[in-house]
Design a protein around this motif. Structure first.
Motif, PDB file in Angstrom:
ATOM      1  N   GLU A  92       8.416  -2.001  18.114  1.00  0.00           N
ATOM      2  CA  GLU A  92       9.222  -1.633  19.284  1.00  0.00           C
ATOM      3  C   GLU A  92       9.005  -0.156  19.641  1.00  0.00           C
ATOM      4  O   GLU A  92       8.930   0.199  20.823  1.00  0.00           O
ATOM      5  N   GLU A  93       8.886   0.691  18.628  1.00  0.00           N
ATOM      6  CA  GLU A  93       8.605   2.104  18.883  1.00  0.00           C
ATOM      7  C   GLU A  93       7.247   2.264  19.569  1.00  0.00           C
ATOM      8  O   GLU A  93       7.097   3.085  20.496  1.00  0.00           O
ATOM      9  N   ILE A  94       6.273   1.495  19.120  1.00  0.00           N
ATOM     10  CA  ILE A  94       4.940   1.545  19.734  1.00  0.00           C
ATOM     11  C   ILE A  94       5.001   1.057  21.181  1.00  0.00           C
ATOM     12  O   ILE A  94       4.402   1.647  22.085  1.00  0.00           O
ATOM     13  N   ARG A  95       5.730  -0.012  21.412  1.00  0.00           N
ATOM     14  CA  ARG A  95       5.902  -0.509  22.781  1.00  0.00           C
ATOM     15  C   ARG A  95       6.525   0.560  23.679  1.00  0.00           C
ATOM     16  O   ARG A  95       6.167   0.667  24.866  1.00  0.00           O
ATOM     17  N   ASP A  96       7.408   1.343  23.138  1.00  0.00           N
ATOM     18  CA  ASP A  96       8.093   2.368  23.936  1.00  0.00           C
ATOM     19  C   ASP A  96       7.302   3.674  24.024  1.00  0.00           C
ATOM     20  O   ASP A  96       7.802   4.660  24.579  1.00  0.00           O
ATOM     21  N   GLY A  97       6.106   3.718  23.458  1.00  0.00           N
ATOM     22  CA  GLY A  97       5.259   4.900  23.654  1.00  0.00           C
ATOM     23  C   GLY A  97       4.761   5.588  22.418  1.00  0.00           C
ATOM     24  O   GLY A  97       3.911   6.487  22.503  1.00  0.00           O
ATOM     25  N   ALA A  98       5.233   5.284  21.231  1.00  0.00           N
ATOM     26  CA  ALA A  98       4.748   5.921  20.014  1.00  0.00           C
ATOM     27  C   ALA A  98       3.309   5.473  19.735  1.00  0.00           C
ATOM     28  O   ALA A  98       2.944   4.329  19.999  1.00  0.00           O
ATOM     29  N   PRO A  99       2.459   6.357  19.196  1.00  0.00           N
ATOM     30  CA  PRO A  99       1.062   6.001  18.917  1.00  0.00           C
ATOM     31  C   PRO A  99       0.963   4.924  17.830  1.00  0.00           C
ATOM     32  O   PRO A  99       1.575   5.042  16.754  1.00  0.00           O
ATOM     33  N   ALA A 100       0.170   3.878  18.126  1.00  0.00           N
ATOM     34  CA  ALA A 100       0.104   2.724  17.244  1.00  0.00           C
ATOM     35  C   ALA A 100      -0.423   3.061  15.853  1.00  0.00           C
ATOM     36  O   ALA A 100       0.188   2.692  14.844  1.00  0.00           O
ATOM     37  N   LYS A 101      -1.555   3.753  15.792  1.00  0.00           N
ATOM     38  CA  LYS A 101      -2.173   4.017  14.483  1.00  0.00           C
ATOM     39  C   LYS A 101      -1.235   4.827  13.586  1.00  0.00           C
ATOM     40  O   LYS A 101      -1.067   4.533  12.389  1.00  0.00           O
ATOM     41  N   GLU A 102      -0.608   5.824  14.134  1.00  0.00           N
ATOM     42  CA  GLU A 102       0.287   6.681  13.355  1.00  0.00           C
ATOM     43  C   GLU A 102       1.461   5.898  12.791  1.00  0.00           C
ATOM     44  O   GLU A 102       1.804   6.014  11.601  1.00  0.00           O
ATOM     45  N   LYS A 103       2.097   5.082  13.615  1.00  0.00           N
ATOM     46  CA  LYS A 103       3.273   4.332  13.171  1.00  0.00           C
ATOM     47  C   LYS A 103       2.894   3.239  12.165  1.00  0.00           C
ATOM     48  O   LYS A 103       3.649   2.976  11.212  1.00  0.00           O
ATOM     49  N   LEU A 104       1.746   2.617  12.357  1.00  0.00           N
ATOM     50  CA  LEU A 104       1.318   1.562  11.436  1.00  0.00           C
ATOM     51  C   LEU A 104       0.913   2.142  10.088  1.00  0.00           C
ATOM     52  O   LEU A 104       1.124   1.508   9.045  1.00  0.00           O
ATOM     53  N   ASP A 105       0.342   3.335  10.101  1.00  0.00           N
ATOM     54  CA  ASP A 105       0.031   4.005   8.827  1.00  0.00           C
ATOM     55  C   ASP A 105       1.318   4.290   8.049  1.00  0.00           C
ATOM     56  O   ASP A 105       1.357   4.179   6.812  1.00  0.00           O
ATOM     57  N   GLU A 106       2.346   4.666   8.759  1.00  0.00           N
ATOM     58  CA  GLU A 106       3.616   4.988   8.107  1.00  0.00           C
ATOM     59  C   GLU A 106       4.252   3.778   7.444  1.00  0.00           C
ATOM     60  O   GLU A 106       4.874   3.886   6.371  1.00  0.00           O
ATOM     61  N   ILE A 107       4.119   2.625   8.087  1.00  0.00           N
ATOM     62  CA  ILE A 107       4.804   1.439   7.564  1.00  0.00           C
ATOM     63  C   ILE A 107       4.003   0.725   6.476  1.00  0.00           C
ATOM     64  O   ILE A 107       4.555  -0.076   5.703  1.00  0.00           O
ATOM     65  N   LYS A 108       2.721   1.029   6.353  1.00  0.00           N
ATOM     66  CA  LYS A 108       1.874   0.321   5.385  1.00  0.00           C
ATOM     67  C   LYS A 108       2.423   0.382   3.954  1.00  0.00           C
ATOM     68  O   LYS A 108       2.554  -0.676   3.304  1.00  0.00           O
ATOM     69  N   PRO A 109       2.741   1.547   3.390  1.00  0.00           N
ATOM     70  CA  PRO A 109       3.226   1.544   2.004  1.00  0.00           C
ATOM     71  C   PRO A 109       4.521   0.761   1.818  1.00  0.00           C
ATOM     72  O   PRO A 109       4.773   0.208   0.734  1.00  0.00           O
ATOM     73  N   VAL A 110       5.336   0.720   2.855  1.00  0.00           N
ATOM     74  CA  VAL A 110       6.587  -0.043   2.771  1.00  0.00           C
ATOM     75  C   VAL A 110       6.276  -1.538   2.624  1.00  0.00           C
ATOM     76  O   VAL A 110       6.843  -2.231   1.767  1.00  0.00           O
ATOM     77  N   VAL A 111       5.379  -2.012   3.474  1.00  0.00           N
ATOM     78  CA  VAL A 111       5.032  -3.443   3.425  1.00  0.00           C
ATOM     79  C   VAL A 111       4.273  -3.774   2.146  1.00  0.00           C
ATOM     80  O   VAL A 111       4.515  -4.818   1.511  1.00  0.00           O
ATOM     81  N   ASP A 112       3.371  -2.903   1.733  1.00  0.00           N
ATOM     82  CA  ASP A 112       2.625  -3.168   0.494  1.00  0.00           C
ATOM     83  C   ASP A 112       3.560  -3.256  -0.702  1.00  0.00           C
ATOM     84  O   ASP A 112       3.320  -4.036  -1.643  1.00  0.00           O
ATOM     85  N   ASP A 113       4.633  -2.474  -0.673  1.00  0.00           N
ATOM     86  CA  ASP A 113       5.610  -2.552  -1.751  1.00  0.00           C
ATOM     87  C   ASP A 113       6.339  -3.900  -1.725  1.00  0.00           C
ATOM     88  O   ASP A 113       6.642  -4.471  -2.784  1.00  0.00           O
ATOM     89  N   ILE A 114       6.618  -4.401  -0.512  1.00  0.00           N
ATOM     90  CA  ILE A 114       7.247  -5.728  -0.374  1.00  0.00           C
ATOM     91  C   ILE A 114       6.342  -6.806  -0.964  1.00  0.00           C
ATOM     92  O   ILE A 114       6.811  -7.747  -1.631  1.00  0.00           O
ATOM     93  N   LEU A 115       5.048  -6.653  -0.754  1.00  0.00           N
ATOM     94  CA  LEU A 115       4.082  -7.667  -1.185  1.00  0.00           C
ATOM     95  C   LEU A 115       3.617  -7.483  -2.628  1.00  0.00           C
ATOM     96  O   LEU A 115       2.839  -8.303  -3.128  1.00  0.00           O
ATOM     97  N   ALA A 116       4.088  -6.428  -3.274  1.00  0.00           N
ATOM     98  CA  ALA A 116       3.618  -6.114  -4.633  1.00  0.00           C
ATOM     99  C   ALA A 116       3.729  -7.287  -5.609  1.00  0.00           C
ATOM    100  O   ALA A 116       2.821  -7.492  -6.440  1.00  0.00           O
ATOM    101  N   PRO A 117       4.819  -8.094  -5.589  1.00  0.00           N
ATOM    102  CA  PRO A 117       4.906  -9.215  -6.543  1.00  0.00           C
ATOM    103  C   PRO A 117       3.733 -10.204  -6.435  1.00  0.00           C
ATOM    104  O   PRO A 117       3.395 -10.872  -7.418  1.00  0.00           O
ATOM    105  N   MET A 118       3.123 -10.288  -5.273  1.00  0.00           N
ATOM    106  CA  MET A 118       1.996 -11.197  -5.104  1.00  0.00           C
ATOM    107  C   MET A 118       0.746 -10.688  -5.813  1.00  0.00           C
ATOM    108  O   MET A 118      -0.153 -11.470  -6.147  1.00  0.00           O
ATOM    109  N   ARG A 119       0.709  -9.383  -6.048  1.00  0.00           N
ATOM    110  CA  ARG A 119      -0.461  -8.789  -6.690  1.00  0.00           C
ATOM    111  C   ARG A 119      -0.302  -8.716  -8.209  1.00  0.00           C
ATOM    112  O   ARG A 119      -1.173  -8.214  -8.919  1.00  0.00           O
ATOM    113  N   GLY A 120       0.854  -9.172  -8.687  1.00  0.00           N
ATOM    114  CA  GLY A 120       1.088  -9.199 -10.125  1.00  0.00           C
ATOM    115  C   GLY A 120       1.430  -7.821 -10.646  1.00  0.00           C
ATOM    116  O   GLY A 120       1.251  -7.540 -11.823  1.00  0.00           O
TER     117      GLY A 120
END
Length: 491
Positions: free
Chosen positions: A463-491
């Motif tokens: 939603e922030e990107i839709r409203d004008g925030a740069p896509a690459k910058e915001k997606l880089d920021e959220i990556k570690p958060v999501v990777d932490d969510i997915l950590a149990p899948m990596r053992g």
């Protein structure tokens, strides 16, 4: 003169003599007169053949037939089968997010409940309708408590978590033994998201093909002489030609307020971003493990930025504030030229609309196929009856009825031709074959058991990107958060 000597004989003696001498009566002349009878004897020599009769004595054997009367006693054993017990009356609970009272696809659900009750008079169907926003959470809660409905609809984007938590029964034995159901008739992609750890937990149902519905009259009013399908036929329907068409469709008043916009919000969310990433050669999650967030990588981030620019730079995409009655309603009334959406044609019946495959990206021409399924709860008291019910809804007739009720897509191979015919004849879709193309070429979302947690983390950033925030910058920021969510899948 010679004379003959005569001898007097009585009549009786004559007859006797004649008989003794072998003279027949024909050779005797009888001279009848009063007094003594005169007889003239005529002697005639007749050869006589002597016949010796041989009589052979044949012993006579007397055959005695003795008839013995036998009384045959047949013991007949009659087995009297007990009358089958009358089926116990029961109530079967079925849950979904489709509201019966709203008509539309609720009419489909009502039809199949009525049919099932008619086939099984001892069963009463109870319809449980929960709003989409809370449906899957409520189903998880009830499954944990052991009070889940007997059968249920499920969006497959949330299914792996439900299965992993033990909410659904595996249906492999049913599809293996029930040859009439013919699981092989289903397209393999339709079974992908309801198969978890190699077992089938859902029967494919009410799925969706993602593409563009456009208003032909609005196109004509905007002076567009070549339709999206004309461009697609020449291989020229792509991101750039789509943007040029959206600009022509956009109309603003003297104050810059939009009177008509090219398209509705194509869904700048985590799930819909899969398509833009695929078209540009990227991915949303790492393949094939789906255990790492990669939407921030250059190809994927560039695709997300392209869609965001349609809002902020080119201003050809409507925001929620620009709409009056919703995207489908505004497409019908001419406020929008096209919408990215699921191919559900019931809202556009008798409208001048057609469909087209989404424009090709720089790398790929691909779109989304979203599948749903019907399942049976592990807590059901009547799993056999619940399985029979979902099998009825997902039967060959149940599958094609999704078209009859305007859902636009089937999942059985044997229904593909009928799907195109019905969408064209009953709903006026000129290029109805596009739906089949989506089914054949579309990809399903990258889904794992942490899908909901990923959505919750990524969508606010989108939603922030839709409203004008740069896509690459915001997606880089959220990556570690999501990777932490997915950590149990990596053992």
């Amino acid at each position: 003169m010679s004379s003959k000597k005569t001898k007097g004989l009585s009549r009786r003696r004559f007859i006797n003599a004649a008989a003794a001498g072998g003279v027949g009566l024909a050779g005797v002349a009888v001279l009848a007169g009063c007094g003594e009878t005169q007889v003239v004897e005529v002697v005639k020599e007749v050869p006589v053949e002597t016949v010796k009769e041989v009589v052979k004595e044949v012993p006579v054997v007397e055959e005695r037939v003795v008839t013995k009367e036998v009384q045959k006693v047949v013991e007949k054993i009659v087995t009297v089968e007990a009358m089958p017990a009358k089926p116990q009356a029961l109530t079967l609970v079925f849950a979904t997010w489709w509201a019966l009272e709203r008509g539309g696809f609720g009419r489909y659900e009502q039809k199949y409940m009525d049919v099932f009750e008619a086939q099984n008079p001892h069963i009463t169907m109870e319809y449980c309708n929960w709003p989409w926003a809370e449906f899957h959470t409520k189903l998880l809660t009830q499954a944990a408590a052991g009070t889940a409905p007997d059968a249920f609809a499920h969006s497959n984007v949330f299914y792996p978590k439900y299965v992993k938590r033990g909410g659904a029964l595996a249906l492999d034995e049913f599809v293996k033994t029930n040859v009439e159901f013919d699981i092989d008739d289903f397209l393999p992609v339709s079974l992908k998201l309801s198969t978890v750890d190699g077992k089938l937990y859902g029967l494919p149902h009410i799925s969706s093909a993602w593409g563009i519905i456009y208003n032909k009259q609005v196109m004509e009013d905007a002076g567009i002489t070549e339709s999206p399908n004309d461009l697609d036929a020449r291989g020229e329907w792509n991101w750039e030609s789509n943007l040029e068409m959206l600009k022509k469709l956009t109309k603003r008043d003297s104050d810059g307020k939009a009177e008509r916009l090219g398209q509705a919000d194509p869904g700048l969310r985590f799930r819909s971003s899969h398509q833009w990433a695929w078209q540009n050669g990227g991915e949303a999650l790492k393949q094939p493990t789906l255990d790492e967030f990669v939407l921030n990588e250059p190809a994927s981030a560039e695709a997300v930025q392209w869609i965001a620019d349609s809002f902020n730079v080119h201003k050809v995409t409507a925001t929620a504030a620009d709409l009056i009655g919703g995207s489908r309603s505004d497409l019908n009334n001419g406020r929008l030229g096209m919408i990215y959406t699921w191919f559900n044609f019931s809202a556009h019946k008798d409208q001048p609309v057609d469909i087209v495959y989404p424009p090709a990206g720089p790398v790929n021409r691909v779109t989304i196929l979203h599948t749903n399924s019907l399942g049976v709860s592990t807590s059901s008291k009547y799993p056999d009856e619940a399985t029979e019910y979902i099998a009825l809804q997902t039967s060959k007739q149940g599958d094609v009825d999704q078209i009859n009720f305007g859902m636009g897509i089937v999942l059985r191979r044997s229904n593909l031709a009928d799907m195109t015919r019905i969408n064209k004849a009953d709903f006026g879709i000129d290029h109805a074959e596009v739906v089949g193309e989506v089914i054949e070429t579309g990809r399903v979302f990258d889904i794992n058991e942490f899908h909901q947690e990923t959505l919750d983390a990524v969508n606010p950033v989108m939603e922030e990107i839709r409203d004008g925030a740069p896509a690459k910058e915001k997606l880089d920021e959220i990556k570690p958060v999501v990777d932490d969510i997915l950590a149990p899948m990596r053992g």
